[in-house]
Design an enzyme around this catalytic site. Structure first.
Site, PDB file in Angstrom:
ATOM      1  CG  HIS A   1      24.518  -3.319   0.809  1.00 41.99           C
ATOM      2  ND1 HIS A   1      24.503  -3.762  -0.493  1.00 41.99           N
ATOM      3  CD2 HIS A   1      23.313  -3.680   1.348  1.00 41.99           C
ATOM      4  CE1 HIS A   1      23.346  -4.365  -0.740  1.00 41.99           C
ATOM      5  NE2 HIS A   1      22.610  -4.336   0.364  1.00 41.99           N
ATOM      6  CD  GLU A   2      22.150  -2.801   5.070  1.00 45.84           C
ATOM      7  OE1 GLU A   2      21.059  -2.211   4.950  1.00 45.84           O
ATOM      8  OE2 GLU A   2      22.331  -3.984   4.709  1.00 45.84           O
TER       9      GLU A   2
ATOM     10  CG  HIS B   1      19.377  -0.630   1.277  1.00 43.51           C
ATOM     11  ND1 HIS B   1      18.802  -0.881   0.051  1.00 43.51           N
ATOM     12  CD2 HIS B   1      20.098  -1.748   1.589  1.00 43.51           C
ATOM     13  CE1 HIS B   1      19.151  -2.090  -0.365  1.00 43.51           C
ATOM     14  NE2 HIS B   1      19.934  -2.626   0.545  1.00 43.51           N
TER      15      HIS B   1
END
Length: 375
Positions: free
Chosen positions: A25-26, A29
Site C-alpha cells: 500500500h505505502e 503512494h
C-alpha cells in the site's frame, strides 16, 4: 512442530501478512509521489521506536519500527507552506523547496498520489491471484451438497449431504456456482435435479424459496458446497491473468454486497472482524499450506484497498473527497473545516476499531473466559 499453532506462531504470521500488505500500500503512494516529483522524507513499516533504518540516495529514511500495525510515507510539504529550518524553527519554504513539496503539486498529481495506495493493493491482488492460478490452479467446489439447512427447499426435497448434482431441469452442471446460478434465476419454480447418491442416480424435485435481494427476487435452495468435493482447474498465463481479474471483481462485489447488507441492517454486525480475528485467520490459513496463505493475503489486500477508498477523513478516500471539493470550488477547503473533518474521521475509525476488536473478543470467547474466571 510445537511452534505451529502456538500464540507466537499466530503473531508471527499476522505480522508477516500485515507488513507485506502495508508495504504494498505505502509503496503505491511512494512510487507515484516520486513520479510526481515529491520529496519523500520517511518510508516506515510500523510505528514507534525505530528498530532498523537506512537512508537511500534520494534522502528518504526507510524505517522498520517496533509496533507493526501499519505504516506510512511522510512526504515533504504535506502540512502547508512552511518547513523546519536547521535551527528547529519554522520558516517559509524557498521556491526550490516548493518544487518538491506535496501541497504545491497540481491537484491531479496529489489525487494520483493518494489513490495510488489502494490501487497498489488492487494490483497486488490481481497479480498474486493470477500467479497462484497459473502455478497451482484455481480450486472450485463441485455441484455437490455439503450441508442442508433445516426447513429449506433442499430439505423438503430430500437432499442429503454428499449428493452430487448432475443436472438441473435437463441442464448439465459441474460447479457449485452453476447450481447456484440456475437456482437463483428460478425462485418459486419447481426444478428437477438429477442427483448421484452413492451408486444411485435419483431425481429430486425442489422449489427454490424466493428471497428479495436488492429489490430482486432470487431463488434459494438451502445447501452449502461439499468441502470434500473440490477440483482444481489449471490455466495458461493469459487465462490466469483473466481469472485473476475475474476473481478480484467477484470478491469486490461480495465485499461491497456484505457492507451494503450491514448498512441496511440485513446482516448482523457480529460478523465484522478486527485485528485479533485477522491474526487468528492468518495463522489458521497458514497451517493449510503456502497457497492458502497467499490467497488469503490477496483477499485481505483487496479488503484493505476498498476500505481505504471509503469517503472517511483520515482514509485515502476522505482525502480524495476533499480534492473533489477543491476541484469544484476552485480552491481547497478551509483549514478549520479540514481539521474538523479529520477529527471526525479519527473518532469514527477508532470507534470502528474498538467495535471490531470487541467482536473479536466475543467471537474468540475471550470475554467468556474472563467472565468465567470472576464468576
Amino acid at each position: 512442530m510445537e511452534f505451529v499453532g502456538s500464540v507466537p506462531y499466530y503473531v508471527f504470521v499476522f505480522v508477516f501478512v500485515l507488513s507485506v500488505l502495508v508495504f504494498v500500500h505505502e509503496l503505491g503512494h511512494y512510487l507515484i509521489a516520486r513520479w510526481a516529483g515529491v520529496r519523500i522524507e520517511v518510508f516506515s513499516i510500523g510505528f514507534g521506536p525505530e528498530l532498523r533504518g537506512w537512508n537511500d540516495k534520494h534522502g528518504t529514511r526507510w524505517r522498520v519500527c517496533a509496533l507493526p500495525l501499519g505504516g506510512y510515507v511522510k512526504m515533504f510539504g504535506e502540512n502547508g507552506d512552511t518547513t523546519t529550518g536547521e535551527d528547529g524553527e519554522e520558516r517559509p519554504m524557498t521556491e526550490a523547496e516548493k518544487s518538491g513539496s506535496f501541497q504545491h503539486k497540481p491537484l491531479g498529481k496529489r489525487a494520483a498520489v493518494v489513490a495510488a495506495g489502494p490501487f497498489a493493493n488492487f494490483a497486488f491482488t490481481i497479480v498474486v491471484l493470477a500467479g497462484l492460478f497459473w502455478a497451482v490452479g484455481q480450486p472450485y467446489p463441485m455441484a455437490a451438497v455439503g450441508t442442508v439447512q433445516e426447513n429449506s427447499a433442499a430439505a423438503e426435497a430430500g437432499f442429503e449431504s454428499g449428493d452430487r448434482v448432475l443436472s438441473i431441469a435437463g441442464t448439465p452442471v459441474r460447479w457449485f456456482d452453476d447450481l447456484k446460478s440456475i437456482v437463483e434465476k428460478n425462485p418459486g419454480i419447481a426444478l428437477d435435479f438429477s442427483v448421484r447418491r452413492g451408486d444411485q442416480i435419483l431425481t429430486l424435485t425442489a422449489v427454490p424459496k424466493s428471497r428479495d435481494v436488492a429489490g430482486e427476487a432470487k431463488g434459494f435452495l438451502g445447501v452449502s458446497p461439499d468441502p470434500e468435493q473440490i477440483e482444481t482447474e489449471t490455466y495458461g498465463p493469459l487465462e490466469a491473468i483473466a481469472a485473476g481479474f475475474d476473481k478480484s471483481w467477484t470478491m469486490t462485489k461480495q465485499i461491497l454486497g456484505y457492507l451494503g447488507e450491514l448498512i441496511t441492517g440485513d446482516r448482523g454486525s457480529e460478523e465484522l472482524g478486527g485485528p485479533l480475528m485477522i491474526a487468528k485467520m492468518s495463522g489458521d490459513v497458514a497451517q493449510g499450506g503456502l497457497s492458502n496463505l497467499v490467497f488469503f493475503m490477496a483477499a485481505l489486500s483487496l479488503n484493505l484497498g476498498l476500505i481505504n477508498l471509503f469517503p472517511i477523513p483520515m482514509l485515502d478516500g476522505g482525502h480524495l473527497v476533499f480534492y473533489a471539493i477543491e476541484a469544484i470550488r476552485g480552491r481547497p477547503m478551509g483549514e478549520r473545516a479540514q481539521e474538523y473533518g479529520f477529527r471526525f474521521g479519527l473518532v469514527l475509525v477508532l470507534a470502528l476499531m474498538v467495535f471490531a476488536t470487541w467482536n473479536d473478543l466475543v467471537n474468540l470467547k475471550i470475554v467468556q473466559f474472563f467472565t468465567d474466571l470472576v464468576s
